[in-house]
Enzyme design. Structure first.
Site, PDB file in Angstrom:
ATOM      1  N   CYS A   2      26.514 -23.980  -8.785  1.00  0.00           N
ATOM      2  CA  CYS A   2      27.227 -23.631 -10.001  1.00  0.00           C
ATOM      3  C   CYS A   2      26.507 -22.495 -10.725  1.00  0.00           C
ATOM      4  O   CYS A   2      25.371 -22.152 -10.424  1.00  0.00           O
ATOM      5  CB  CYS A   2      27.324 -24.840 -10.924  1.00  0.00           C
ATOM      6  SG  CYS A   2      28.168 -26.266 -10.205  1.00  0.00           S
ATOM      7  N   GLN A   3      27.171 -21.914 -11.697  1.00  0.00           N
ATOM      8  CA  GLN A   3      26.607 -20.824 -12.480  1.00  0.00           C
ATOM      9  C   GLN A   3      26.446 -21.266 -13.931  1.00  0.00           C
ATOM     10  O   GLN A   3      27.362 -21.849 -14.518  1.00  0.00           O
ATOM     11  CB  GLN A   3      27.516 -19.601 -12.420  1.00  0.00           C
ATOM     12  CG  GLN A   3      27.613 -18.975 -11.040  1.00  0.00           C
ATOM     13  CD  GLN A   3      26.404 -18.122 -10.712  1.00  0.00           C
ATOM     14  OE1 GLN A   3      25.784 -17.528 -11.581  1.00  0.00           O
ATOM     15  NE2 GLN A   3      26.073 -18.049  -9.429  1.00  0.00           N
TER      16      GLN A   3
END
Length: 270
Positions: A2-3
């Protein structure tokens, strides 16, 4: 993976520039297409936008990109689902109340064999390991501190919890109560502090450049935290794995440590 994206400032600042690059990572420059969200603290309130659509296709993301909401603390997340279906209730960041303040949390990573006992005060709505970890963190803090602890005590408690939970896997996270923003790096997280003298910045994910001299005053200070640097012409600081940092008024606080296991003015355009 994820970011994550976070912002902590000494004066209310909009995040339009950084979010323009960040949004592209949700399906354009990266393959994260399982939802996105962003939370802005405004005084004691929190304005939260969530969408299970990819950020590059989301009308809500377009609204946020062009809406200069000014805040001292912002947390955003682009999801790549590993546990839990792609649904609104599984979309980060998550929000809860503790000690009369909202807390916002977003996680990057995956936790295995993780089944903490919860008192029942904080319970997950969705079925992600991330929301479960958030509930565990707040549950532990609430039991340990009947009243809000001093900043150093809170930091130490979070550092211990990060090491404990991180033993189950990868636990990169951003957490804020509107006063401070906590960033824990388990594998990948960087930050930059922008202060005078300001310079031009160019996004790595979009061909967009901004001159912060046109948008700031000499007293402004903004810290931006991201999974990987958002710009390609600035010097970002890589956070060592196993490190918890507390950001306050646009810079890391002195009591930041490494674990053994793993306002009135307005600024524009971080």
């Amino acid at each position: 993976m994820c970011q994550l994206l976070g912002m902590n400032c000494n004066v209310p600042t909009d995040i339009c520039f950084s979010f323009t690059g960040f949004q592209a990572r949700g399906g354009l420059t990266d393959h994260h297409r399982d939802g996105w969200g962003i939370a802005f603290f405004e005084g004691r309130g929190a304005r939260v936008f969530l969408d299970p659509m990819p950020s590059v296709e989301s009308p809500v993301a377009e609204l946020v990109r062009h809406y200069p909401i000014r805040s001292l603390n912002v947390i955003a997340h682009i999801r790549k689902a590993t546990l839990g279906e792609v649904r609104l209730e599984n979309t980060h960041p998550f929000q809860r109340e503790l000690w009369g303040r909202y807390w916002i949390f977003a996680h990057n990573g995956h936790l295995r064999d993780y089944a903490p006992r919860l008192s029942g005060r904080f319970l997950p709505v969705g079925d992600t390991d991330s929301e479960l970890a958030f509930c565990h963190v707040l549950d532990t803090l609430a039991q340990r501190f009947p009243e809000p602890p001093a900043p150093a005590e809170l930091f130490e408690a979070l550092r211990e919890l990060a090491a404990e939970i991180g033993a189950h896997g990868t636990f990169n996270f951003l957490l804020s109560n509107g006063e401070r923003l906590f960033a824990h790096c388990a594998s990948l997280l960087s930050y930059i502090v922008r202060a005078a003298p300001f310079a031009h910045a160019h996004l790595a994910d979009q061909d967009v450049t901004v001159d912060f001299n046109d948008l700031t005053t000499p007293d402004d200070r903004v810290a931006v935290i991201a999974t990987t640097p958002l710009t390609d012409n600035e010097q970002w600081e890589r956070i060592p794995p196993g490190t918890l940092l507390a950001f306050h008024l646009g810079m890391p606080e002195a009591h930041a440590q490494t674990g053994a296991a793993s306002a009135e003015n307005v600024t524009n355009g971080a």
